[in-house]
Design an enzyme around this catalytic site. Structure first.
Site, PDB file in Angstrom:
ATOM      1  N   GLN A   1      39.158 151.964  67.890  1.00 23.69           N
ATOM      2  CA  GLN A   1      40.236 152.556  68.665  1.00 23.69           C
ATOM      3  C   GLN A   1      40.142 154.076  68.632  1.00 23.69           C
ATOM      4  O   GLN A   1      39.535 154.638  67.721  1.00 23.69           O
ATOM      5  CB  GLN A   1      41.593 152.137  68.102  1.00 23.69           C
TER       6      GLN A   1
ATOM      7  N   HIS B   1      34.915 146.273  67.814  1.00 25.59           N
ATOM      8  CA  HIS B   1      35.581 147.318  68.606  1.00 25.59           C
ATOM      9  C   HIS B   1      36.269 148.317  67.693  1.00 25.59           C
ATOM     10  O   HIS B   1      36.550 148.031  66.531  1.00 25.59           O
ATOM     11  CB  HIS B   1      36.617 146.692  69.542  1.00 25.59           C
TER      12      HIS B   1
ATOM     13  N   PHE C   1      45.269 145.920  45.344  1.00 25.77           N
ATOM     14  CA  PHE C   1      46.580 146.168  45.916  1.00 25.77           C
ATOM     15  C   PHE C   1      47.021 147.574  45.545  1.00 25.77           C
ATOM     16  O   PHE C   1      47.162 147.886  44.361  1.00 25.77           O
ATOM     17  CB  PHE C   1      47.589 145.150  45.380  1.00 25.77           C
TER      18      PHE C   1
ATOM     19  N   CYS D   1      35.709 140.329  75.305  1.00 25.05           N
ATOM     20  CA  CYS D   1      34.391 139.917  75.792  1.00 25.05           C
ATOM     21  C   CYS D   1      34.193 140.330  77.265  1.00 25.05           C
ATOM     22  O   CYS D   1      35.163 140.399  78.027  1.00 25.05           O
ATOM     23  CB  CYS D   1      34.225 138.397  75.642  1.00 25.05           C
TER      24      CYS D   1
ATOM     25  N   HIS E   1      35.955 140.554  67.753  1.00 22.68           N
ATOM     26  CA  HIS E   1      34.976 141.232  68.610  1.00 22.68           C
ATOM     27  C   HIS E   1      34.799 142.679  68.132  1.00 22.68           C
ATOM     28  O   HIS E   1      35.782 143.377  67.916  1.00 22.68           O
ATOM     29  CB  HIS E   1      35.460 141.199  70.069  1.00 22.68           C
TER      30      HIS E   1
ATOM     31  N   HIS F   1      33.338 164.532  59.124  1.00 17.24           N
ATOM     32  CA  HIS F   1      33.054 163.580  58.050  1.00 17.24           C
ATOM     33  C   HIS F   1      33.698 162.246  58.386  1.00 17.24           C
ATOM     34  O   HIS F   1      34.677 162.185  59.124  1.00 17.24           O
ATOM     35  CB  HIS F   1      33.530 164.112  56.694  1.00 17.24           C
TER      36      HIS F   1
ATOM     37  N   ASN G   1      39.430 149.374  62.634  1.00 25.37           N
ATOM     38  CA  ASN G   1      39.990 148.445  61.647  1.00 25.37           C
ATOM     39  C   ASN G   1      39.130 147.202  61.701  1.00 25.37           C
ATOM     40  O   ASN G   1      39.116 146.494  62.705  1.00 25.37           O
ATOM     41  CB  ASN G   1      41.436 148.065  61.993  1.00 25.37           C
TER      42      ASN G   1
ATOM     43  N   VAL H   1      49.965 149.187  45.471  1.00 21.99           N
ATOM     44  CA  VAL H   1      51.386 148.847  45.614  1.00 21.99           C
ATOM     45  C   VAL H   1      52.247 149.676  44.658  1.00 21.99           C
ATOM     46  O   VAL H   1      52.048 150.890  44.553  1.00 21.99           O
ATOM     47  CB  VAL H   1      51.583 147.329  45.453  1.00 21.99           C
TER      48      VAL H   1
ATOM     49  N   PHE I   1      52.923 151.122  41.541  1.00 25.77           N
ATOM     50  CA  PHE I   1      52.616 152.417  40.957  1.00 25.77           C
ATOM     51  C   PHE I   1      51.949 153.327  41.980  1.00 25.77           C
ATOM     52  O   PHE I   1      52.237 154.520  42.063  1.00 25.77           O
ATOM     53  CB  PHE I   1      51.733 152.292  39.713  1.00 25.77           C
TER      54      PHE I   1
ATOM     55  N   SER J   1      43.144 142.528  65.093  1.00 25.54           N
ATOM     56  CA  SER J   1      43.656 141.293  65.676  1.00 25.54           C
ATOM     57  C   SER J   1      42.585 140.554  66.469  1.00 25.54           C
ATOM     58  O   SER J   1      42.842 139.489  66.997  1.00 25.54           O
ATOM     59  CB  SER J   1      44.892 141.589  66.533  1.00 25.54           C
TER      60      SER J   1
ATOM     61  N   HIS K   1      30.144 139.017  71.020  1.00 25.99           N
ATOM     62  CA  HIS K   1      31.349 138.725  70.252  1.00 25.99           C
ATOM     63  C   HIS K   1      31.064 138.581  68.760  1.00 25.99           C
ATOM     64  O   HIS K   1      31.913 138.877  67.920  1.00 25.99           O
ATOM     65  CB  HIS K   1      31.939 137.415  70.800  1.00 25.99           C
TER      66      HIS K   1
ATOM     67  N   CYS L   1      38.485 135.447  74.117  1.00 28.97           N
ATOM     68  CA  CYS L   1      38.549 136.821  73.576  1.00 28.97           C
ATOM     69  C   CYS L   1      38.857 137.824  74.680  1.00 28.97           C
ATOM     70  O   CYS L   1      38.162 137.857  75.695  1.00 28.97           O
ATOM     71  CB  CYS L   1      37.225 137.160  72.899  1.00 28.97           C
TER      72      CYS L   1
END
Ligand SMILES: O=P(O)(O)O[C@H]1O[C@H](CO)[C@@H](O)[C@H](O)[C@H]1O
Ligand SMILES: O=P(O)(O)O[C@H]1O[C@H](CO)[C@@H](O)[C@H](O)[C@H]1O
Lengths: 390, 390
Positions: A191, A189, A354, A55, A187, A338, A176, A356, A358, A184, A128, A52
Site C-alpha cells: 500500500q 501487494h 506480544f 488477481c 495476493h 531506509h 502488511n 502488550v 509492559f 486481508s 496469486h 481474489c
C-alpha cells in the site's frame, strides 16, 4: 563483581532514530510458552484465484475490474483511510467545545485538524501464489520502480493541490504481509498512503537525522558523508555495522546495500535495510545499479525470513525517505532512505512476540539480543524452502 | 465549502501526554472485513483448575507451591524480564566494539546500560473463572490495596539497594487480559515490573505533565489545581471532559473518578480512568473513599467492555503514577495517577484492529471517533451479560 555480558544480563539500548529505548532480556527465551499460538498458514495457493479482488481481470468491491496486468498494477484503494477532497473549513468554534471563549486555555486539549491524502494499492505480481521472497529479481526491480513512480506522482499531486497549512507532505510506502499483520488478501501487494503532513514516526526520525547532521562530532575519516559534507547518522551507522559484522544479515558490496538487525531492534527479527556507501535521500536518487542491488538484497532478506521457521514469514515493511515536495528542491536534506521490517514471530511459525502490557505502558522489550537474531538469520539457507522441496 | 465534521472527515488529533498524534478516519468502518478473525473464547471455566499454576494450592513451574490464598496472592515471577541482582560492571570497551578509541564518535550508536528490577505476579482472586469485571467491589478493593502494597514495597527495595546511575525508579503495574493480549493463563492476575529507571512511556508523560505545570496559562477559576497551585494537565483535562460529557463512559461523583475515551485515543475503545476533582500523584495518596470509588468505576468500565461484544473483552491495562522514590519526598510532583486501558477489538468479539503497516511506520490511526466509541460503551447494559443470562 560480575562483568556485563549482553547475551546474559538485562540491559537497555538506545534507538537514535526515534530517541526511544528498548529493554533487552536475553535470558527470557528460556520460559515455557503456554499462551496463544497462531494458525498455520496454507502455503498451497493457486496461481490464479477467481475470488481474489487483486488477481488480473477480476472485479473489485468498488465495482471496477482489474486489467489483465503482467507486471505490477496500481489502483486507488476502494476503502481509503484518507480522502483527496479539498480540506473542509474549520468552524470558528470546535464542534465539541461548549465554550465560545477562544482564549479558553483548555481548548488546546481538544485540537483536531482536517487532513488530506490518498491511498493506493500496488499489486506486486499477477501471480496469486507468489510473495516478494519468491519473485525473480527482475520482478522486484519492477516493484521498486513502481514505488518510485508513485512517490513522484503523489509528490506532484500534493504539490499541485497545495498542502493546506503544512509545507511538507509524506508518502508512506508499506506492505502488511500475512493475516497476522492485518493483511486481508494473500495476493502479493503493498500500500501507499500519501498525506498532507509528515506523520509522527518519519517526523521524529527526520528530526534526529537533522540534529545529528548539525551537532554530531566530525565522523572518522573513512565514513561517507551526507549532503554538504555533513555527518549522516544512517550512513555512519551502516558503515560501522559493515565493519563490525555481528548484526549484518545481508550485504551487497557492489551496490552498497546492507541489511542489519539494528542494535536497538524492538521486534525479535527486525531488519533495517539501507545504503552504506553513500547518502541517498529517496528512491528518486537510486542509480540503476542501486535499484537492482536493492531488489537483490530485499529478496535475500525475505528468503532468510521464510526459511527461519519454514513458513511465509509475516511482517510489516515500509520505506522512510525524504518528505515532499521532492528532494530536487532540497538537495541538502539530511533525510536518508531506509527500509524497516517489523516481523512479529519469536519462537516458531506459531508463537509470536506480544508487545502488550509492559511494552504498551512502559517501553519496548525484547527476549533475545539483536546479535543472536542476526546470527540465526545468517545461519539459515539462502535458498527458499519451497524451492528446495521441489 | 464544506464545514469540518469530525464524524465524517479524516483528521488528526494531538495527544498531550505523549506529544504524539492519531489519524482519525471515521468513514473507514464501512469497509468489509476479509482478514484474520480471532478464535472465540471459552467462557465456561471451572472455579478451580488443577492444571492452573495460579490457582490456590497448585505447584508453579519454578517448583514452589501456591498457598491456599483467599483474597489476593503476590509472588515473584518465575521467568522475570528483569533481575534484582546487583548491576554488573561495564567493561571499559563495549564488548561489541572493535575499536579501543573511546573518543570514537560512532560508539554512541552502540550504547547499552545494564538495568535492574523485579517482576511480580498478583493473583486477583482465588477463583479461576472470575475476571475483574465479575468480581465483587470488595474484592477489587483488595486488588487496589495489593497494588498499593507492591508499589510501596518495590519503592523501598529500589531505594535501599540504590538505583545505579539513575536517581529515579518506576513501578509498572499492568494486566494483560485474554490470549489475544499475550496472557498465558486465564486465571485473573496482573503483573508488576519494577525498574531502576523510568521507562520511555511514563518518562514522556512525566515530561509533558511537568511542562504543563510550568508553562500552561492560568486555568479557568473552577479547575482543581496541582501541587503548589500549579496547573495540572490531567485534572484540568478530566474536569473539562466531565463538563463536556460526550466522551465520558463512567463517572463516580462521590469519589471523583471519571472514565473517558480520551480525545486522542488510539485503540478503538481505549479508556483513560482518572480523578477529576483533585490532583492525586499515586496509589499512596488515595483516601479510603477514593479507593472504593476506584474499585467501583473499574468494575463498571470492565462490565461495559464485556457487554460490548458479549465476550470477555481482551485488553492491556496499567497504571501511570509518580516515579520512585515515593512522592512523600516530592510533594510538588506534577505526576498524577491515571489508568490506561488498551483493548484491541474493533468490530466484534472476533475482529480486532491491527496497528500494523501505516501505524508502525507512520503514526497511530483509528477507524471510528472516540465520541462514537464512548456513545457505544454508554449504550450497553451496566449488568454483566453472564449475570443476565443466569
Ligand atoms: O509475562 P507473560 O504474561 O508470560 O508475557 C506477556 O506479557 C509480557 C509483558 O507485557 C510481554 O513481554 C510478553 O510478550 C507477553 O507474552
Ligand atoms: O488496508 P488494509 O490492508 O485492509 O488494513 C490493514 O492495514 C492498515 C494500514 O496499516 C491498517 O490500518 C488496518 O488496521 C489493517 O487491517
Amino acid at each position: 563483581t560480575v562483568t556485563f555480558e549482553p547475551n546474559e544480563h538485562p540491559h537497555r539500548r538506545y534507538n537514535p532514530l526515534l530517541g526511544k529505548h528498548v529493554l533487552v532480556s536475553p535470558h527470557r527465551t528460556k520460559r515455557p510458552w503456554k499462551g496463544q499460538t497462531e494458525a498455520p498458514v496454507l502455503t498451497k495457493l493457486p496461481a490464479y484465484d477467481p475470488e481474489c479482488y487483486l488477481c488480473p481481470g477480476n472485479a473489485r468491491s468498488g465495482g471496477d475490474r482489474n486489467p489483465k496486468y503482467t507486471e505490477t498494477f496500481v489502483f486507488e484503494n476502494d476503502f481509503p483511510a484518507l480522502l483527496s477532497d479539498p480540506l473542509p473549513s474549520m468552524p470558528d468554534i470546535h464542534p465539541s467545545s461548549d465554550s465560545s471563549d477562544s482564549s479558553n486555555p483548555t481548548a488546546s486539549f481538544f485540537e483536531s485538524r482536517p487532513v488530506r491524502g490518498r491511498c493506493k494499492v500496488i499489486c506486486f505480481h499477477p501471480r496469486h501464489d507468489l510473495t516478494l521472497a519468491r519473485m525473480d529479481e527482475e520482478d522486484i526491480v519492477h516493484v521498486v520502480e513502481g514505488w518510485r513512480g508513485i512517490y513522484e506522482e503523489e509528490g506532484a499531486m500534493l504539490r499541485s493541490t497545495g498542502g493546506g497549512d503544512e509545507a511538507e507532505g509524506h508518502v508512506q510506502i508499506f506492505e502488511n504481509r500475512g493475516a497476522m499483520m492485518g493483511a486481508s488478501a494473500p495476493h502479493p501487494h503493498g500500500q501507499v498512503w500519501s498525506l498532507s503532513y509528515v506523520p509522527d514516526e518519519p517526523a521524529t526520525t527526520l528530526y534526529h537525522l537533522e540534529k545529528h547532521a548539525q551537532t554530531a562530532p566530525e565522523p572518522p575519516a573513512d565514513h561517507p558523508r551526507g549532503p554538504d559534507g555533513r555527518p549522516s547518522l544512517l550512513v555512519s551507522y551502516a558503515w560501522e555495522e559493515v565493519k563490525r559484522k555481528e548484526r549484518v544479515v545481508e550485504i551487497d558490496e557492489d551496490s552498497g546495500w546492507v541489511a542489519v538487525v539494528p542494535f536497538w531492534a524492538t521486534w525479535p527479527y527486525e531488519i533495517l535495510l539501507l545504503p552504506y556507501k553513500r547518502h541517498i535521500s529517496s528512491l528518486c536518487g537510486l542509480t540503476p545499479e542501486e535499484t537492482r542491488g536493492l531488489a537483490k538484497v530485499l529478496k535475500r532478506v525475505l528468503v532468510r525470513f521464510d526459511n527461519l521457521f519454514s513458513c511465509p514469514f509475516p511482517y510489516s515493511m515500509g520505506i522512510h525517505q525524504a518528505p515532499l515536495p521532492p528532494l530536487a528542491s532540497k538537495p541538502d536534506s539530511s533525510a536518508s532512505i531506509h527500509f524497516h521490517f517489523y516481523p512479529p514471530l519469536l519462537r516458531s511459525a506459531s508463537v509470536r512476540k506480544f508487545l502488550v502490557g509492559f511494552e504498551m505502558l512502559g517501553e519496548a522489550q525484547r527476549d533475545l539480543t539483536p546479535e543472536q537474531a542476526a546470527e540465526k538469520l545468517r545461519s539459515v539457507s539462502d535458498v527458499h524452502y519451497l524451492e528446495r522441496q521441489q
